[in-house]
Scaffold this motif. Structure first.
Motif, PDB file in Angstrom:
ATOM      1  N   VAL A   1      44.266  35.795  27.011  1.00  0.00           N
ATOM      2  CA  VAL A   1      43.860  36.421  28.270  1.00  0.00           C
ATOM      3  C   VAL A   1      42.735  35.605  28.889  1.00  0.00           C
ATOM      4  CG1 VAL A   1      42.755  38.439  29.314  1.00  0.00           C
ATOM      5  CG2 VAL A   1      44.603  38.742  27.659  1.00  0.00           C
ATOM      6  N   HIS A   2      42.894  35.227  30.116  1.00  0.00           N
ATOM      7  CA  HIS A   2      41.864  34.467  30.812  1.00  0.00           C
ATOM      8  C   HIS A   2      40.845  35.415  31.444  1.00  0.00           C
ATOM      9  CE1 HIS A   2      43.364  30.160  30.866  1.00  0.00           C
ATOM     10  NE2 HIS A   2      44.188  30.809  30.071  1.00  0.00           N
ATOM     11  N   SER A   3      41.182  36.060  32.536  1.00  0.00           N
ATOM     12  CA  SER A   3      40.262  36.994  33.174  1.00  0.00           C
ATOM     13  C   SER A   3      40.563  38.419  32.735  1.00  0.00           C
ATOM     14  CB  SER A   3      40.380  36.911  34.701  1.00  0.00           C
ATOM     15  OG  SER A   3      40.014  35.650  35.184  1.00  0.00           O
ATOM     16  N   PHE A   4      39.535  39.131  32.300  1.00  0.00           N
ATOM     17  CA  PHE A   4      39.630  40.573  32.070  1.00  0.00           C
ATOM     18  C   PHE A   4      38.829  41.236  33.184  1.00  0.00           C
ATOM     19  CE2 PHE A   4      37.515  44.214  29.544  1.00  0.00           C
ATOM     20  CZ  PHE A   4      38.346  45.154  30.136  1.00  0.00           C
ATOM     21  N   ILE A   5      39.538  41.911  34.075  1.00  0.00           N
ATOM     22  CA  ILE A   5      38.909  42.556  35.230  1.00  0.00           C
ATOM     23  C   ILE A   5      38.899  44.056  35.009  1.00  0.00           C
ATOM     24  CG2 ILE A   5      39.013  42.874  37.729  1.00  0.00           C
ATOM     25  CD1 ILE A   5      40.617  40.231  37.836  1.00  0.00           C
TER      26      ILE A   5
ATOM     27  N   LYS B   1      36.721  35.015  31.251  1.00  0.00           N
ATOM     28  CA  LYS B   1      35.892  35.624  32.291  1.00  0.00           C
ATOM     29  C   LYS B   1      35.992  37.147  32.197  1.00  0.00           C
ATOM     30  CE  LYS B   1      34.195  33.420  34.984  1.00  0.00           C
ATOM     31  NZ  LYS B   1      32.843  32.778  35.097  1.00  0.00           N
ATOM     32  N   LEU B   2      34.844  37.801  32.269  1.00  0.00           N
ATOM     33  CA  LEU B   2      34.763  39.263  32.314  1.00  0.00           C
ATOM     34  C   LEU B   2      34.244  39.658  33.684  1.00  0.00           C
ATOM     35  CD1 LEU B   2      34.766  42.122  31.062  1.00  0.00           C
ATOM     36  CD2 LEU B   2      32.470  41.636  30.176  1.00  0.00           C
ATOM     37  N   VAL B   3      35.037  40.409  34.434  1.00  0.00           N
ATOM     38  CA  VAL B   3      34.678  40.807  35.796  1.00  0.00           C
ATOM     39  C   VAL B   3      34.494  42.318  35.829  1.00  0.00           C
ATOM     40  CG1 VAL B   3      35.333  40.744  38.221  1.00  0.00           C
ATOM     41  CG2 VAL B   3      36.052  38.890  36.691  1.00  0.00           C
ATOM     42  N   LEU B   4      33.297  42.755  36.206  1.00  0.00           N
ATOM     43  CA  LEU B   4      32.937  44.177  36.206  1.00  0.00           C
ATOM     44  C   LEU B   4      32.768  44.661  37.642  1.00  0.00           C
ATOM     45  CD1 LEU B   4      30.192  43.903  33.431  1.00  0.00           C
ATOM     46  CD2 LEU B   4      32.630  44.413  33.112  1.00  0.00           C
TER      47      LEU B   4
ATOM     48  N   CYS C   1      36.339  40.804  45.200  1.00  0.00           N
ATOM     49  CA  CYS C   1      36.020  41.009  43.789  1.00  0.00           C
ATOM     50  C   CYS C   1      37.115  40.575  42.815  1.00  0.00           C
ATOM     51  CB  CYS C   1      35.727  42.493  43.522  1.00  0.00           C
ATOM     52  SG  CYS C   1      34.365  43.188  44.449  1.00  0.00           S
ATOM     53  N   ILE C   2      38.349  40.500  43.276  1.00  0.00           N
ATOM     54  CA  ILE C   2      39.473  40.322  42.349  1.00  0.00           C
ATOM     55  C   ILE C   2      40.229  39.011  42.563  1.00  0.00           C
ATOM     56  CG2 ILE C   2      41.681  41.288  41.583  1.00  0.00           C
ATOM     57  CD1 ILE C   2      40.601  44.067  42.340  1.00  0.00           C
ATOM     58  N   GLN C   3      40.580  38.719  43.794  1.00  0.00           N
ATOM     59  CA  GLN C   3      41.526  37.644  44.100  1.00  0.00           C
ATOM     60  C   GLN C   3      41.182  36.311  43.446  1.00  0.00           C
ATOM     61  OE1 GLN C   3      42.229  37.065  48.294  1.00  0.00           O
ATOM     62  NE2 GLN C   3      43.281  35.123  47.983  1.00  0.00           N
TER      63      GLN C   3
END
Length: 294
Positions: A122-126, A211-214, A288-290
């Motif tokens: 998993v690359h980005s965990f959003i 990457k962890l995106v909160l 925030c996501i794209q």
């Protein structure tokens, strides 16, 4: 993502070449796996899926159709096992990795998946408006506990019966910390609030993400406190303690401190967004996501 070869102005470009170039772009996007929250299912994510495929044509979007609606209240470790099977099935075909986009309670399920699955790619965990540090306070779902107030729900949640209800497994009452720890709940184990034999392995697995995106905001109306979406939470006086001052961060019990030191934790705050609208708000998607779905 592979770069499109430069096209010299004025030179003829055949339709076939254009298709080949478009195909290069399409093949560059990693699959996106979406995990829903309480009382949700795939139908709630049609708009978000549209946003993704419009901006990143050709992206495979998988909204896992499991534990929908009222079934979302089933015990979380049971749900993790079900989601794990679907996740592994999708990842078999994602040779270059995938992104995990998880809403509300789904954020906790995804944290657990990333902890218990070794060698995931998993690359980005959003985490989209998820109660990552727990829940304490009134929500739009108060009908679930019709006989209880915020101050009294712990009596149900910190009981044998309550621990069979998903939302109780991350109910984090700051006034009854001893009861929370004694139950060894889903959240307590996931956050490393209580020591267990899997901590080292889970931490290693979680740190595989790039990457962890909160994502969260003050007008959410459901996640309480809303800062829980950024790993902040109440102290015993109901004052907010930020992520970096949380004990689980300082002791790096599940890898959050290392991720942050690597520069791989991103936070995004949006005002004016209610909980049920996070996944259909184009501004949230765009800002925030794209950029993390490439």
């Amino acid at each position: 993502m592979m770069k499109t070869p430069q096209i010299i102005r004025g030179s003829p470009v055949s339709p076939l070449l254009l298709l080949l170039l478009t195909g290069v772009c399409i093949d560059g996007y990693k699959p996106v796996i979406i995990v829903h929250g309480v009382l949700d299912g795939p139908k709630q994510f049609k708009i978000l899926t549209h946003f993704i495929t419009k901006e990143h044509p050709g992206t495979e979007v998988h909204v896992i159709d499991l534990y929908d609606g009222l079934k979302s209240f089933e015990p979380l470790w049971k749900q993790v096992e079900g989601f794990k099977k679907s996740f592994n099935s999708i990842m078999k075909h994602a040779n270059d990795g995938a992104h995990l986009l998880c809403f509300s309670q789904g954020g906790l399920l995804c944290r657990a998946l990333l902890s218990v699955i070794p060698d995931h790619n998993v690359h980005s965990f959003i985490a989209l408006s998820s109660p990552l540090a727990g829940q304490y306070g009134a929500t739009d779902y108060d009908w679930v506990f019709p006989k209880y107030t915020t101050k009294e729900i712990f009596r149900l949640c910190y009981s044998w019966l309550g621990q069979k209800i998903s939302v109780c497994e991350y109910w984090n009452d700051p006034h009854h910390r001893d009861r929370y720890l004694k139950q060894k709940s889903f959240l307590a184990k996931l956050n490393g609030d209580i020591p267990h034999s899997h901590m080292k392995a889970w931490r290693k697995n979680f740190l595989l993400i790039k990457k962890l995106v909160l994502i969260g905001g003050p007008d959410d109306g459901v996640i309480t406190p809303w800062q829980s979406s950024h790993f902040g939470f109440y102290d015993s006086n109901e004052q907010i303690v930020g992520m970096r001052n949380q004990k689980s961060y300082k002791n790096d019990t599940f890898g959050l401190k290392i991720l942050d030191a690597r520069g791989d934790v991103e936070t995004c705050v949006h005002s004016g967004v209610e909980h049920v609208h996070w996944h259909s708000n184009h501004t949230v998607f765009r800002t925030c996501i794209q950029k993390w779905l490439i």
